[in-house]
Write a protein that holds these residues in place. Structure first.
Motif, mmCIF file in Angstrom:
data_model
loop_
_atom_site.group_PDB
_atom_site.id
_atom_site.type_symbol
_atom_site.label_atom_id
_atom_site.label_comp_id
_atom_site.label_asym_id
_atom_site.label_seq_id
_atom_site.Cartn_x
_atom_site.Cartn_y
_atom_site.Cartn_z
ATOM 1 N N GLU A 1 45.224 49.334 122.834
ATOM 2 C CA GLU A 1 46.392 48.452 122.726
ATOM 3 C C GLU A 1 46.237 47.473 121.561
ATOM 4 O OE1 GLU A 1 46.550 46.676 126.564
ATOM 5 O OE2 GLU A 1 47.745 48.305 127.450
ATOM 6 N N GLU A 2 45.051 46.903 121.416
ATOM 7 C CA GLU A 2 44.831 45.937 120.340
ATOM 8 C C GLU A 2 44.856 46.620 118.968
ATOM 9 O OE1 GLU A 2 41.263 43.851 121.296
ATOM 10 O OE2 GLU A 2 42.164 42.787 122.983
ATOM 11 N N PHE A 3 44.312 47.833 118.904
ATOM 12 C CA PHE A 3 44.342 48.586 117.646
ATOM 13 C C PHE A 3 45.783 48.852 117.232
ATOM 14 C CE2 PHE A 3 44.520 52.506 115.213
ATOM 15 C CZ PHE A 3 43.542 52.302 114.252
ATOM 16 N N ALA A 4 46.589 49.263 118.205
ATOM 17 C CA ALA A 4 47.990 49.568 117.913
ATOM 18 C C ALA A 4 48.742 48.312 117.485
ATOM 19 C CB ALA A 4 48.654 50.187 119.146
ATOM 20 N N GLU A 5 48.424 47.172 118.101
ATOM 21 C CA GLU A 5 49.095 45.921 117.746
ATOM 22 C C GLU A 5 48.762 45.498 116.323
ATOM 23 O OE1 GLU A 5 49.607 41.380 119.492
ATOM 24 O OE2 GLU A 5 47.819 42.526 119.985
ATOM 25 N N VAL A 6 47.483 45.576 115.968
ATOM 26 C CA VAL A 6 47.073 45.210 114.611
ATOM 27 C C VAL A 6 47.723 46.137 113.590
ATOM 28 C CG1 VAL A 6 45.115 45.095 113.024
ATOM 29 C CG2 VAL A 6 44.893 44.166 115.322
ATOM 30 N N LYS A 7 47.753 47.416 113.898
ATOM 31 C CA LYS A 7 48.349 48.401 112.980
ATOM 32 C C LYS A 7 49.835 48.133 112.796
ATOM 33 C CE LYS A 7 48.781 53.398 112.273
ATOM 34 N NZ LYS A 7 48.472 54.735 112.835
ATOM 35 N N GLU A 8 50.513 47.781 113.884
ATOM 36 C CA GLU A 8 51.952 47.565 113.807
ATOM 37 C C GLU A 8 52.285 46.254 113.089
ATOM 38 O OE1 GLU A 8 55.641 46.646 116.873
ATOM 39 O OE2 GLU A 8 53.976 47.916 117.531
ATOM 40 N N LEU A 9 51.643 45.172 113.492
ATOM 41 C CA LEU A 9 51.954 43.872 112.889
ATOM 42 C C LEU A 9 51.395 43.737 111.477
ATOM 43 C CD1 LEU A 9 51.390 41.430 115.899
ATOM 44 C CD2 LEU A 9 53.551 42.336 115.022
ATOM 45 N N GLY A 10 50.310 44.443 111.196
ATOM 46 C CA GLY A 10 49.677 44.327 109.890
ATOM 47 C C GLY A 10 50.241 45.239 108.829
ATOM 48 N N ALA A 11 51.147 46.131 109.201
ATOM 49 C CA ALA A 11 51.753 47.036 108.231
ATOM 50 C C ALA A 11 52.497 46.243 107.155
ATOM 51 C CB ALA A 11 52.705 48.001 108.922
ATOM 52 N N LEU A 12 52.443 46.723 105.935
ATOM 53 C CA LEU A 12 53.074 46.009 104.826
ATOM 54 C C LEU A 12 54.541 45.724 105.104
ATOM 55 C CD1 LEU A 12 52.813 44.870 101.968
ATOM 56 C CD2 LEU A 12 53.389 47.146 101.086
ATOM 57 N N ASN A 13 55.260 46.693 105.627
ATOM 58 C CA ASN A 13 56.684 46.536 105.932
ATOM 59 C C ASN A 13 56.920 46.640 107.433
ATOM 60 O OD1 ASN A 13 57.587 46.357 103.143
ATOM 61 N ND2 ASN A 13 57.070 48.528 102.997
ATOM 62 N N SER A 14 56.136 45.881 108.189
ATOM 63 C CA SER A 14 56.250 45.924 109.654
ATOM 64 C C SER A 14 57.650 45.525 110.109
ATOM 65 C CB SER A 14 55.224 44.988 110.278
ATOM 66 O OG SER A 14 55.452 44.862 111.666
ATOM 67 N N PRO A 15 58.292 46.339 110.954
ATOM 68 C CA PRO A 15 59.634 45.985 111.440
ATOM 69 C C PRO A 15 59.600 44.988 112.593
ATOM 70 C CG PRO A 15 58.970 48.099 112.337
ATOM 71 C CD PRO A 15 57.872 47.677 111.391
ATOM 72 N N THR A 16 58.413 44.747 113.171
ATOM 73 C CA THR A 16 58.333 43.861 114.335
ATOM 74 C C THR A 16 57.680 42.518 114.021
ATOM 75 O OG1 THR A 16 56.236 44.895 114.996
ATOM 76 C CG2 THR A 16 58.260 45.784 115.961
ATOM 77 N N ARG A 17 56.989 42.399 112.891
ATOM 78 C CA ARG A 17 56.361 41.129 112.546
ATOM 79 C C ARG A 17 57.429 40.100 112.208
ATOM 80 N NH1 ARG A 17 53.246 42.685 108.471
ATOM 81 N NH2 ARG A 17 54.739 42.078 106.870
ATOM 82 N N THR A 18 57.316 38.917 112.802
ATOM 83 C CA THR A 18 58.317 37.876 112.561
ATOM 84 C C THR A 18 58.046 37.166 111.242
ATOM 85 O OG1 THR A 18 57.049 36.118 113.659
ATOM 86 C CG2 THR A 18 58.483 37.495 115.050
ATOM 87 N N ALA A 19 59.044 36.451 110.776
ATOM 88 C CA ALA A 19 58.891 35.681 109.533
ATOM 89 C C ALA A 19 57.801 34.631 109.694
ATOM 90 C CB ALA A 19 60.217 35.027 109.159
ATOM 91 N N ASP A 20 57.722 34.030 110.873
ATOM 92 C CA ASP A 20 56.693 33.019 111.122
ATOM 93 C C ASP A 20 55.298 33.635 111.068
ATOM 94 O OD1 ASP A 20 55.939 30.249 112.058
ATOM 95 O OD2 ASP A 20 55.088 31.444 113.698
#
Length: 261
Positions: A213-232
């Motif tokens: 779960e943590e690996f998937a979260e880092v991969k998703e939020l850390g992606a250059l053009n992550s669609p789920t990472r917030t502006a903050d």
């Protein structure tokens, strides 16, 4: 990494303790030399580890110098009884001398002339006499004590990388992709006995649900053009890329100006 955080905290603690001293008239010199030390520390090595060690040495010596003239707190490495400082000594001279004398020993030789020039400019603003001389003596003693204490602290010590063959073992992506500052793992801490005092239990097992779960979260939020990472979250990530030396020392100076201390 944890040890680095404590070294950064030393900088803030030293600046705060010096600025909080009663009847402070040296804030201008303290801030001037904090900026000088910050900028010079950035030239020590192009990584945060060598830089934070350098600034911690400078601010630790400055703390000891001011505290020696008006002992209120426990000294860091300076022997107050042996020094027998006189309270009439110039704090501004002590601050500038402590910072300068540490810096000239840890920066590149090409930087020394600029430091000497800055030191001469500071000292020219302080009236000559026994008050100034005592401040210089105390500052020099604080610098010497710090340099002696960190002489064999593990800075730039040789390090043997252990490359494991199994899943979960550390391996470089390519043979030459090694940490440029591995010595920091064995560097003597500034404020704690050992980093092992506060070491975590380690990462989750590779086969655990939590790891996945943590690996998937880092991969998703850390992606250059992550669609789920917030502006903050993006702003926070950019903010924490700042060199710790710049970030925390600027914060200390801003707080001192805001609170007029």
């Amino acid at each position: 990494m944890f040890g680095q955080s404590w070294r950064v905290l030393l900088v803030c603690a030293a600046v705060a303790a010096v600025l909080a001293a009663p009847t402070v008239a040296q804030a201008d010199v303290l801030n001037d030399w904090n900026v000088i030390a910050q900028n010079q520390a950035l030239t020590i090595r192009p990584t945060a580890h060598g830089q934070t060690r350098g600034i911690a040495m400078v601010q630790g010596a400055v703390y000891d110098a001011v505290n020696a003239l008006h002992p209120k707190y426990e000294p860091y490495v300076l022997d107050l009884a042996e020094l027998d400082a006189r309270p009439f000594g110039s704090r501004r001279a002590a601050i500038a001398t402590a910072a300068h004398n540490v810096l000239v020993e840890i920066v590149a030789p090409t930087q020394v002339a600029g430091l000497d020039s800055a030191y001469a400019a500071t000292m020219a603003r302080i009236p000559n006499g026994r008050v100034k001389n005592e401040g210089v003596r105390v500052g020099a003693a604080a610098a010497d004590a710090m340099l002696d204490a960190r002489e064999e602290d593990g800075f730039m010590a040789s390090f043997e990388f252990v490359i494991g063959p199994d899943a979960g073992d550390w391996r470089p992506l390519v043979p030459t992709a090694l940490d440029p500052d591995p010595w920091v793992g064995n560097l003597a801490p500034f404020l704690i006995e050992s980093a092992s005092q506060f070491r975590s239990a380690g990462p989750n097992a590779l086969t655990s649900v939590a790891y996945a779960e943590e690996f998937a979260e880092v991969k998703e939020l850390g992606a250059l053009n992550s669609p789920t990472r917030t502006a903050d979250q993006t702003t926070a990530a950019i903010f924490w890329q700042a060199p710790p030396v710049v970030l925390w020392n600027r914060l200390a100076r801003d707080l001192s100006a805001e609170r007029d201390i």
